[in-house]
Design an enzyme around this catalytic site. Structure first.
Site, PDB file in Angstrom:
ATOM      1  N   HIS A   1      50.102 -16.007  14.932  1.00 54.92           N
ATOM      2  CA  HIS A   1      49.800 -17.429  14.752  1.00 54.92           C
ATOM      3  C   HIS A   1      48.506 -17.799  15.478  1.00 54.92           C
ATOM      4  CE1 HIS A   1      50.950 -21.791  14.394  1.00 54.92           C
ATOM      5  NE2 HIS A   1      50.159 -21.857  15.459  1.00 54.92           N
ATOM      6  N   GLU A   2      48.442 -17.473  16.755  1.00 50.43           N
ATOM      7  CA  GLU A   2      47.251 -17.840  17.530  1.00 50.43           C
ATOM      8  C   GLU A   2      46.011 -17.096  17.033  1.00 50.43           C
ATOM      9  OE1 GLU A   2      47.306 -20.401  19.252  1.00 50.43           O
ATOM     10  OE2 GLU A   2      49.495 -20.612  19.326  1.00 50.43           O
TER      11      GLU A   2
ATOM     12  N   HIS B   1      44.440 -19.004  14.254  1.00 50.85           N
ATOM     13  CA  HIS B   1      43.506 -20.017  14.765  1.00 50.85           C
ATOM     14  C   HIS B   1      42.174 -19.371  15.144  1.00 50.85           C
ATOM     15  CE1 HIS B   1      46.049 -23.529  14.841  1.00 50.85           C
ATOM     16  NE2 HIS B   1      46.925 -23.012  15.688  1.00 50.85           N
TER      17      HIS B   1
ATOM     18  N   HIS C   1      39.947 -18.781  12.272  1.00 49.17           N
ATOM     19  CA  HIS C   1      39.359 -20.042  11.822  1.00 49.17           C
ATOM     20  C   HIS C   1      38.088 -20.339  12.615  1.00 49.17           C
ATOM     21  CE1 HIS C   1      40.587 -24.348  10.286  1.00 49.17           C
ATOM     22  NE2 HIS C   1      39.485 -23.905   9.720  1.00 49.17           N
TER      23      HIS C   1
END
Length: 671
Positions: free
Chosen positions: A461-462, A465, A468
């Protein structure tokens, strides 16, 4: 001597020279940086030249370089490696920074020049990104209160300053409660716990300088303790401490802070002409309005609650078979759910965990990024802010893309949770700069470090980010990377979690810590088969928190937030044995700052899209389909906030999804 924070950083990739920075450097560096920024703002506001995009909007984009540098370093260490000196600095800096930015947003001459450029926008021949930056800049001034005057303007400054203080106090109180509490365990208390839990408890005891093993309030330790300890009395004691964070009375109690925060937010929204803080906050998000948020959450609540209630009956029967009468309690749920998963899916967390080594899961996240986007990762030997940190240079086709830093282990100096931040964001103006991106997690230490399946999902998940940030390809830093609508920012992170569940990824990287053998095919099948296990519980605890957050902000501020929380949960029919994922006194998403206030729903809003987005890969050539990967990068990961979020998703998928994809993905309705 030159302050090392402000001096030229003669370091690889212009990384902060953490080994030369002392806590005493921060305050003088901030003073210089603030003065420099004030001078830059004054030069823009007081310019005798006619306002243009270049001398107003681009000048604002270029201003504050020194301040960005100081704050990038300070908030990195303040969140991930705090100490009393840094906590004191944070308390001092918060109102100082709030006053500084309030002064900018209240600068009438500056706002007049921004407004003049905005009014002339049709004649300026701006690029799409420039038009977006102009709109966001003008909107930001208006929403910050630039059009206010007199008493309203003065009051807005007071509110912002006070909210900054309250957010810092809330965070530090929570950190203190998490840092100070631990429960000693005797050797007898360890009976029934898997080796990885006892090892983590012993390591935590050493860190706390306790006489023996302990349970702390680190999620990576307390959750497995609740899952595996047969001692109901110890589970209850640990659970009650976990949910009491921020509500223990005394100087670290957050309940009064929550009350004042909600009151001030409501007043802030009223000054700007909004009926509620939620209406103000959601105006710029994809959801647009509180009613659309509530509609989504309630569509999910009903099937999730029904599933949770059915699960509670099964767990209660299991508990009664153990000779325990009375209702299933919150400190029982994890324990009996773990036993049920083992019985129904023959999946034992203790047997699974050796296959989820931290280093191998990091490799897996990198390998997926390589196959999807061509990124390569080379370890770096550079000074960082803590010995636990590690760094990699990220390249593509031999070209430098970013520096990625991972800080994975729990410690007393680190706030709880997991997050991604950029010490430096990607931009091409006023100069080209590559991002420096950090993932911070709170995994239990070990030799080797082993993750739960939820931990592994958090890592992916991290890293979503981080992608991104790393793949951002825009001109202006204000729309770079994760500078997007709050209910869109979780799309890349939640989408990337899906690659952990791709069978070929687990088959290659889920290898046993001792033997090196790959995860057996039957275990892999069980892991994927149990992916939706206990989704009733997980969905209920999340949606309850999101609905309480919305209720706090959609209407008059409650005089007693704890009573309002209880009222909302009663109206929902909250199952007795499930607590909110984040009760008010430790709801840092909402009260540590404005980030997720009225916006905790955004994880679920993004999940509606991420389930649909991954389906686009599956409908094409599979999880690593190159055309879909290229489209994901081109339309979402590289564009930051340079276009409206809804337009970006439409460009990628061709349509907006409904809630059905989310419900099917969580197994709450038939696929």
């Amino acid at each position: 001597m030159t302050n090392p924070i402000l001096a030229d950083w003669q370091t690889p990739f212009d990384i902060a020279p953490f080994d030369r920075i002392a806590d005493s450097d921060f305050a003088p560096a901030l003073e210089v940086a603030l003065a420099e920024h004030r001078a830059e703002i004054a030069a823009i506001a007081d310019s005798p030249e006619a306002p243009t995009f270049a001398n107003v909007i681009e000048a604002l984009e270029a201003a504050g370089g020194a301040l960005d540098r100081v704050l990038g370093v300070f908030f990195t260490v303040a969140g991930a490696d705090s100490n009393p000196a840094r906590e004191e600095l944070q308390r001092a800096f918060s109102p100082q920074l709030a006053a500084h930015f309030s002064e900018i947003s209240a600068n009438k001459a500056l706002f007049a020049r921004v407004a003049a450029v905005w009014e002339a926008r049709a004649d300026l021949e701006l690029s799409d990104e420039q038009q977006r930056v102009l709109m966001l800049t003008h909107r930001g001034f208006v929403r910050a209160g630039a059009a206010l005057s007199g008493e309203a303007e003065a009051r807005m400054k007071e509110i912002k300053a006070r909210l900054a203080v309250l957010g810092t106090e809330f965070t530090q109180n929570l950190l203190a409660d998490e840092r100070d509490w631990f429960m000693d365990l005797s050797e007898d208390d360890l009976e029934g716990l898997p080796d990885f839990v006892t090892a983590a408890a012993r390591a935590a005891g050493q860190e706390k300088e306790a006489a023996g093993p302990v349970v702390t309030l680190s999620r990576s330790l307390i959750v497995p303790f609740l899952q595996f300890s047969p001692r109901r009395d110890l589970r209850e004691r640990a659970y009650r401490a976990w949910v009491a964070r921020g509500a223990n009375g005394g100087k670290t109690d957050n309940r009064a802070i929550a009350t004042e925060t909600l009151t001030l937010r409501q007043e802030r929204a009223a000054l700007l002409g909004y009926d509620s803080f939620a209406a103000y906050k959601l105006e710029t998000e994809m959801a647009r309005s509180p009613d659309r948020v509530r509609d989504l959450l309630m569509q999910v609540w009903a099937p999730a609650r029904a599933r949770a209630e059915a699960d509670a009956e099964v767990l209660t029967a299991m508990m009664q078979e153990d000779g325990i009468n009375g209702p299933l309690e919150p400190w029982d749920w994890h324990y009996y759910a773990a036993r049920r998963r083992k019985a129904e899916h023959d999946l034992d967390e203790a047997a699974l965990k050796p296959y989820l080594q931290l280093d191998r899961m990091i490799e897996a996240s990198f390998a997926c990024a390589n196959r999807l986007f061509g990124l390569e990762f080379r370890p770096l030997d550079i000074a960082l802010y803590h010995p636990d940190c590690r760094a990699w240079e990220v390249t593509r086709d031999g070209r430098h893309v970013a520096v990625f830093i991972g800080d994975y282990f729990a410690r007393g100096s680190k706030r709880s949770g997991a997050w991604c931040s950029a010490m430096r964001a990607q931009a091409k103006f006023p100069r080209t700069q590559a991002p420096v991106v950090i993932n911070v997690c709170n995994f239990a230490k070990g030799d080797p470090a082993l993750l739960s399946y939820d931990d592994a999902r958090t890592l992916f998940h991290e890293f979503g980010h981080a992608l991104h940030q790393m793949l951002s390809d825009v001109t202006y830093e204000s729309v770079s990377g994760t500078s997007v609508a709050r209910d869109f920012v979780e799309l890349p992170s939640q989408l990337y979690e899906h690659w952990l569940e791709v069978p070929e990824v687990l088959a290659e990287f889920a290898t046993h810590a001792e033997t090196g053998a790959p995860m057996p095919a039957e275990m892999l099948e069980k892991v994927l088969g149990a992916a939706n296990f206990d989704q009733g519980f997980q969905t209920v605890e999340y949606v309850a928190s999101a609905l309480v957050d919305l209720a706090f902000h959609d209407g008059p501020a409650p005089s007693d937030p704890m009573a309002k929380q209880a009222e909302v949960l009663a109206e929902l029919g909250m199952p007795h044995a499930i607590g909110m994922r984040h009760a008010t006194p430790h709801f840092a998403h909402v009260f540590a700052g404005d980030g997720y206030s009225s916006g905790y729903y955004s994880y679920m809003w993004s999940e509606v899209m991420d389930a649909d987005a991954f389906a686009a890969f599956e409908e094409a050539g599979g999880a690593f389909d190159p055309d879909r990967a290229e489209a994901l990068e081109r339309h979402i990961l590289s564009t930051g906030g340079s276009r409206d979020a809804e337009d970006l998703y439409l460009a990628f998928r061709g349509r907006l999804p409904g809630v059905e994809a989310l419900l099917k993905g969580r197994g709450l309705i038939a696929a």
